[in-house]
Design an enzyme around this catalytic site. Structure first.
Site, short mmCIF file in Angstrom:
data_model
loop_
_atom_site.label_atom_id
_atom_site.label_comp_id
_atom_site.label_asym_id
_atom_site.label_seq_id
_atom_site.Cartn_x
_atom_site.Cartn_y
_atom_site.Cartn_z
N ARG A 2 7.23 6.23 -4.47
CA ARG A 2 7.78 6.82 -3.24
C ARG A 2 7.21 6.06 -2.05
NH1 ARG A 2 4.20 10.45 -5.13
NH2 ARG A 2 2.21 10.45 -4.04
N ASP B 75 -4.17 -1.56 -1.07
CA ASP B 75 -5.20 -1.92 -0.08
C ASP B 75 -6.57 -1.35 -0.43
OD1 ASP B 75 -4.35 0.67 0.50
OD2 ASP B 75 -4.04 0.33 2.64
N SER C 65 0.81 -1.22 0.00
CA SER C 65 0.00 0.00 0.00
C SER C 65 0.84 1.27 0.00
CB SER C 65 -0.97 -0.05 1.18
OG SER C 65 -1.73 -1.22 1.05
C1 BGC Z 1 -0.41 5.08 0.32
C2 BGC Z 1 -1.54 4.39 -0.40
C3 BGC Z 1 -2.36 3.57 0.57
C4 BGC Z 1 -2.79 4.41 1.75
C5 BGC Z 1 -3.60 3.61 2.76
C6 BGC Z 1 -0.92 5.83 1.55
O1 BGC Z 1 0.16 6.33 2.28
O2 BGC Z 1 0.26 5.98 -0.52
O3 BGC Z 1 -1.05 3.59 -1.46
O4 BGC Z 1 -3.47 3.05 -0.11
O5 BGC Z 1 -1.65 4.95 2.39
O6 BGC Z 1 -2.89 2.54 3.27
#
Ligand code: BGC
Length: 467
Positions: free
Chosen positions: A92, A130, A77
């Site tokens: 990133r 996620d 995620s």
């Molecule tokens: C990430 C996402 C993720 C979200 C929730 C963010 O910091 O960039 O990809 O879906 O957090 O977990």
């Protein structure tokens, strides 16, 4: 497996053939040192956790015929440039992770290399955000016939994924665009918005000295600016920064003792649960708030009721701001997809409906029929029916319902969070009270695990010509 919050989870999902599942899972907190290490250390740790899990739950797969691999859905995620179902290059890190050598690398390949070094019978079959897993899981569990438009996480981080028409994704059709292989047959695609990084230029987001102090001391200053005002990783730090200013400039806690190594003086030490305790305190003279300040901030000695009240006011403002901001991308996606139109069928997209086979991608449809039996509205996990929190959804006709799947500690546990989201939705002119009532939010608990398993299954079947 699921990497992206405070914990790392490995789970195996058994499809029972009647739309129900059982899940076995193991969970470990990710050591802080690994979050700021090198990619080899992190991914070898993850592979070892998979090894422990496979030995415990799937030892039969270590038998001689190693051709019988387990197909792994990898919920990762963080923002990636995804080129195929099991290939994605890290853009990133977020949420306190900072492992520079992984940037630009294919995270599936990094994981597979470590799995192979351990000789595990596991193939990384699918890379899943996620929010996409949450959308998938909710589209099975949501009550009634309505498809699910949006999967959203309000937990350690925040983000949302929704169903969009392919012809509106100009990024995919730009001349020279390097977008990889994708299936065009449904005319729709799930878009991971990465809304945590909306308005990094700070054109409209609210800003305070406490937000600025947090950003400067974060591992990624200047990005994830929306997330830094909304999600669980950050709310405690905003509070800590504000309390420190009151202490230094307004004599807060002048009759108390605070040791140099107390959590109040330690960056990132206050969990969002601290705000939850204080927000829900309705004891006389703020007894619970005072106890929480003593226990969680390391402030001992006398704390006055006025000081506790000041902290409670801060907590309330931080939580309410987080929830009202959370309503913004939800509202934007609902408006942009035409869901508020007069008739439900005027909407641009139907949403993901894994109960209606005609509306979903052919591979998933085939899997659903072949593996899970005839679709029904039964819940997919061995769990109570999904929570449907929409206060007034019973008065909304099925066809008018706009279904949103949510997950994450903030939306699940923060007192009053959903009510503040709803109040903000009512304030959006396009919604008003009538539009807000149409939004049904339901927790897709552990949706990222179930969703990843479903996508891994489809990927495996498609790769092997089984659909
Ligand atoms: C990430 C996402 C993720 C979200 C929730 C963010 O910091 O960039 O990809 O879906 O957090 O977990």
């Amino acid at each position: 497996m699921d990497l992206g919050g405070t914990n790392f989870r490995v789970c195996s999902v058994t499809l029972k053939g009647d739309t129900t599942f059982t899940i076995a899972q193991s969970k470990v907190a990710i050591p802080r040192s690994l979050m700021v290490s090198d990619s080899k250390s992190l991914f070898s740790f993850l592979a070892k956790q998979i090894a422990i899990f496979v030995e415990e739950h799937h030892s039969d797969h270590f038998a001689e015929d190693l051709g019988h691999h387990l197909h792994l859905g990898f919920t990762f995620s963080f923002p990636v440039d995804q080129k195929a179902v099991n290939k994605g290059f890290l853009i990133r890190w977020t949420k306190g992770f900072d492992i520079p050598d992984a940037i630009g690398k294919d995270v599936c390949a990094l994981l597979q290399a470590e799995i192979d070094l351990l000789g595990l019978p596991v193939t990384v079959a699918a890379l899943v955000n996620d929010t996409v897993g949450t959308l998938m899981a909710r589209s099975y569990t949501s009550p009634g016939k309505t498809g699910t438009l949006l999967g959203a996480i309000f937990g350690t981080g925040t983000n949302g994924a929704y169903v969009e028409r392919l012809d509106r994704l100009t990024k995919m059709t730009k001349p020279g665009a390097d977008v990889g292989e994708y299936d065009k047959s449904t005319g729709e695609m799930v878009v991971n918005t990465e809304w945590g990084s909306f308005d990094n230029a700070m054109k409209v987001l609210p800003d305070t000295p406490y937000d600025r102090a947090l950003d400067v001391n974060s591992v990624n200053p200047g990005v994830q600016m929306f997330e830094k005002r909304v999600s669980g990783m950050f709310l405690g730090e905003i509070l800590r920064n504000a309390v420190l200013v009151l202490k230094d400039n307004a004599n807060m806690f002048s009759t108390a003792t605070i040791k140099a190594d107390s959590p109040l003086y330690t960056a990132w030490s206050l969990d969002t649960s601290v705000l939850s305790y204080i927000e829900s305190d309705d004891t006389p003279n703020y007894l619970v708030t005072r106890e929480t300040i003593q226990r969680e901030m390391g402030v001992s000695g006398r704390i006055s009721a006025e000081e506790a009240e000041a902290v409670k006011i801060l907590v309330h403002a931080i939580g309410k701001r987080s929830a009202r901001l959370s309503a913004v991308p939800i509202a934007a996606i609902i408006i942009a997809t035409g869901k508020l139109g007069p008739k439900p069928d005027s909407a641009d997209v139907e949403g993901l409906n894994l109960k209606d086979l005609s509306l979903i991608e052919q591979g998933i449809a085939a899997i659903k029929t072949a593996v899970m039996g005839q679709p029904t509205a039964a819940p997919i996990v061995d769990a109570p029916p999904p929570a449907t929190t929409g206060a007034s959804s019973t008065t909304v006709e099925e066809g008018d319902t706009i279904d949103v799947g949510v997950d994450g500690s903030v939306v699940e546990f923060y007192p009053g969070f959903e009510e503040h989201v709803r109040s903000a939705l009512r304030d959006v002119p396009e919604f008003g009270a009538a539009g807000e009532k149409r939004v049904r939010m339901g927790i897709a608990k552990d949706g990222s695990g179930v969703g990843a398993a479903l996508i891994a299954l489809v990927a495996y079947k498609m790769a092997n010509g089984l659909v």
